[in-house]
Enzyme design. Structure first.
Site, short mmCIF file in Angstrom:
data_model
loop_
_atom_site.label_atom_id
_atom_site.label_comp_id
_atom_site.label_asym_id
_atom_site.label_seq_id
_atom_site.Cartn_x
_atom_site.Cartn_y
_atom_site.Cartn_z
N TYR A 127 0.82 -1.22 0.00
CA TYR A 127 0.00 0.00 0.00
C TYR A 127 0.85 1.26 0.00
CZ TYR A 127 -4.03 -2.95 0.91
OH TYR A 127 -5.01 -3.89 0.81
N LYS A 174 4.21 -14.41 5.90
CA LYS A 174 4.65 -15.35 4.85
C LYS A 174 6.19 -15.31 4.85
CE LYS A 174 3.54 -18.00 1.29
NZ LYS A 174 2.74 -19.22 1.37
N ASP A 207 -1.39 -18.49 4.56
CA ASP A 207 -2.25 -19.45 3.87
C ASP A 207 -2.81 -20.48 4.85
OD1 ASP A 207 0.47 -19.91 3.93
OD2 ASP A 207 0.51 -21.22 2.19
N ASP A 231 -5.92 -7.09 5.10
CA ASP A 231 -7.06 -6.71 4.28
C ASP A 231 -7.86 -7.96 3.90
OD1 ASP A 231 -8.73 -5.16 2.73
OD2 ASP A 231 -7.40 -5.13 1.00
#
Ligand code: ATP
Length: 336
Positions: A127, A174, A207, A231
């Site tokens: 972002y 991640k 995930d 988000d």
């Protein structure tokens, strides 16, 4: 005594309808404020202003607290996001998004006792808006993660856990693939966690987190994560507890706080009087607690719980037939 000033940004689409409903409910509980209405979004552009005008940013900074409706951001081209601009300019670094099972709300997870909070970083990551065309066929974006940014976010999430009597904070990342950026986030997470020995600190890869959320969501307490994962995961969590119409949020900075629903401007139902105002209303409840009006916050929360549990006056997104106005009136009656 002079009334508390609160900035109001009604926004686009269903924004003005749900803002009006929310303020009517707040006032019905006896909460008094001097509401200062400000432009943003498509309405501002139509007046020849920026999507997030400088005057609006200055007013929110000066007032310190804002209730904000959704603003439309076009995909692909068009103006840049009014939300992203406001969050970055006011350094609203923590986006707090609770997801809690409401009695009576139907759905595949209705039998689960979900009560979790996502703390999403709000100013960094992809972002940061650094995108460029490296080659006619290659577009690139830069993910920005800073050590101070990670530290203050993680600290905020542990402080929130302590304040709310929660027991576990989980970092979502991640770092197996993004070794430098997410690796730094994880490193700072465990450093800060050492100052909170009473809170269990652990981590999960994003995930796997999504899989766990749709199998055993009740296991999670506070989740802290970077901007993009936050988000996506927070919309997923909104879905777990009944959809976007019920998901509130707060954008918190050192000196300013902006309270807004997780959902967007829902142009598909705008102006039809069917929008569910609960997400913005529960955001306003977070605002009341932020300002120390806990009695009013409790009254509204219990009223929402009663109306949902009773089930005869639900909005269309929750499988009911009530319009925004009927639902708002029922919340006011039950809060009385
Ligand atoms: P935007 O471009 O502003 O993000 P959008 O329609 O793409 O808008 P959302 O506004 O988040 O994204 O809406 C996704 C779906 O959820 C839409 O079908 C919308 O009608 C529905 N929805 C969102 N908020 C509400 C609400 N408060 N009440 C009822 N339905 C809602």
């Amino acid at each position: 005594m002079s009334k508390r000033r609160i900035a109001v940004i009604p926004g686009d689409g269903i924004g003005p309808e749900i803002t009006k409903a929310t303020i009517a409910i707040l006032e019905a509980t006896g909460f008094e404020a001097e509401w200062t209405y400000l432009d943003a979004g498509l309405g501002a552009i139509e007046k020849g202003l920026e999507a997030m005008p400088e005057t609006t940013i200055d007013a929110v900074r000066e007032i310190g607290v804002a209730l904000k409706g959704p603003t439309t951001t076009p995909s692909g081209g068009g103006h840049s996001s009014a939300n992203v601009t406001l969050r970055r300019r006011l350094d609203l670094f923590a986006n707090v998004r609770p997801a809690q099972t409401l009695p009576g709300v139907k759905g595949p997870f209705a039998d689960k006792d979900i009560d979790l909070i996502i703390v999403r970083e709000n100013t960094e990551d992809l972002y940061a808006g650094i995108e460029y065309q490296a080659h006619p066929d290659v577009a690139q974006a830069i993910k920005v993660i800073t050590r101070p940014g990670c530290r203050r976010l993680v600290k905020y999430s542990f402080e929130l856990a302590v304040r709310q009597g929660r027991h576990r904070v989980t970092a979502v990342h991640k770092a197996n693939i993004m070794k430098l950026t997410d690796g730094m986030f994880l490193e700072e997470f465990y450093k800060v966690a050492q100052d909170y020995p009473q809170i269990k600190a652990d981590d999960v890869i994003v995930d796997n987190c999504c899989m766990q959320l749709v199998t055993r969501p009740e296991q999670f307490d506070v989740l802290v994560t970077e901007n993009l994962y936050g988000d996506i995961v927070s919309d997923l969590c909104a879905g777990l507890v009944g959809g976007l119409g019920l998901a509130p949020g707060a954008n918190i900075g050192e000196n300013c706080a902006v309270f807004e629903a997780v959902h967007g401007s829902a142009p598909d139902i705008a102006g039809r009087g069917v929008a569910n105002p609960t997400a913005l209303l529960l955001s306003a409840v977070m605002m009341l607690r932020h300002l120390g009006f806990n009695a009013q916050a409790d009254r509204i929360t219990h009223s929402v719980q009663r109306v949902c549990a009773d089930g005869h006056c639900l909005t269309i997104d929750l499988g009911g037939k009530a319009g925004t106005r009927e639902y708002t009136e029922e919340i006011i009656v039950q809060a009385g």
